[in-house]
Scaffold this active site. Sequence first.
Site, PDB file in Angstrom:
ATOM      1  N   LYS A  94      20.405 -18.532  64.715  1.00 43.11           N
ATOM      2  CA  LYS A  94      19.733 -18.472  63.417  1.00 43.11           C
ATOM      3  C   LYS A  94      20.133 -17.221  62.648  1.00 43.11           C
ATOM      4  CE  LYS A  94      15.584 -21.153  64.478  1.00 43.11           C
ATOM      5  NZ  LYS A  94      14.120 -21.113  64.559  1.00 43.11           N
ATOM      6  N   LYS A 106      22.860 -32.923  67.853  1.00 47.78           N
ATOM      7  CA  LYS A 106      21.469 -33.392  67.795  1.00 47.78           C
ATOM      8  C   LYS A 106      21.045 -33.681  66.368  1.00 47.78           C
ATOM      9  CE  LYS A 106      17.627 -31.565  69.539  1.00 47.78           C
ATOM     10  NZ  LYS A 106      16.685 -30.645  70.206  1.00 47.78           N
ATOM     11  N   LYS A 162      16.680 -30.947  61.572  1.00 48.17           N
ATOM     12  CA  LYS A 162      16.136 -30.643  60.246  1.00 48.17           C
ATOM     13  C   LYS A 162      17.065 -29.743  59.455  1.00 48.17           C
ATOM     14  CE  LYS A 162      11.273 -30.264  61.405  1.00 48.17           C
ATOM     15  NZ  LYS A 162      10.114 -29.388  61.493  1.00 48.17           N
TER      16      LYS A 162
END
Length: 339
Positions: free
Chosen positions: A113, A198, A201
Amino acid sequence: MTKQRVLSGVQPTGNLHLGNYLGAIQGWVEGQKEFENFFCVVDLHAITAPHDPRTLAANTLTIAALYLACGIDLEYSTVFVQSQVPAHSELTWLLNCLTPLNWLDDMIQFKEKALRQGEHVSLGLLDYPVLMAADILLYQADKVPVGEDQKQHLELTRDIADRFNHLFGQGQVLLKPPTSLIRAAGARVMSLSDGRRKMSKSDPSDLSRINLLDPPDLIQKKIKNCKTDPVRGLAFDQPDRPECQNLLTLYMLLTGKSKDQVAAETAPLGWGQFKPLLTEALIESLRPLQNRYQALIADPSYLEEVLHQGSYWAGEIAHQTLTTVRQALGYWSPRGSKP
Ligand code: TRP
């Protein structure tokens, strides 16, 4: 015998997608009678990345309503909003002060992140796993249903609990180290644009995922556009065909058919024949959930009452743990009252 306690949470960043549902929430729903459950909307985590204050509240209600629409039953489960229980923030601070910095700076998710966020990385992002540890330890949860990507955070939670108990427990286990509850295989939903990644979002393309609240025409468009391959005939377990594996698995999970049934049904089909079947299965299985969601969101006072009661009950339990922790750390408190 008292039931074991389960706690889990989802961030209120927009909508939930099919990966969240099949990979996580459906498992919570199926297991809920067996446990005493706490499901929170982790809105304090939501500001560890730049966020929009205009949508935070609405997104929080959306996730809470989706929990209920997915089948979370208030008879077995407490649904609440993390920031409504101040003990989460307070325990985080107390745990921060006994968590070595070097336990945090090599967390995989932090590094990923941080790369994405560039120069705007906040201290809060680094602290994300300690807040998650506080979420779990406050309720003395036995089990935490999480995906593979959260296993490292759960390990950290155990390490923090052990360290606290070792340093301040005087031989007692004051904070219970939790274990993970990982769902059986088959529930890992992959992106519609790349069968090796995967469903997520954070993928910039909305076409890569099916959101639980997508209307039928959008679902149809997404399946029409989703990535496939030029191979004839459809089958499971072909290493070079991740998209085929993902779409057949989705079809299997949504229809409740067995793998053998799906394999037999789809072997003679081409993509052009299979895609409408999958579209139909998606639309039909999301329809009841979407109807329940619409009814819930149309009645804000009911949802408000659910969350009010949830926070109250969660707060009672969280406060007991917080008191134990404050006492163990030696905090002063007025005579006659607990710290
Ligand atoms: N980090 C979790 C995720 O992104 C969300 C989360 C926050 C959580 N607190 C939690 C999950 C406590 C389980 C238990 O999926």
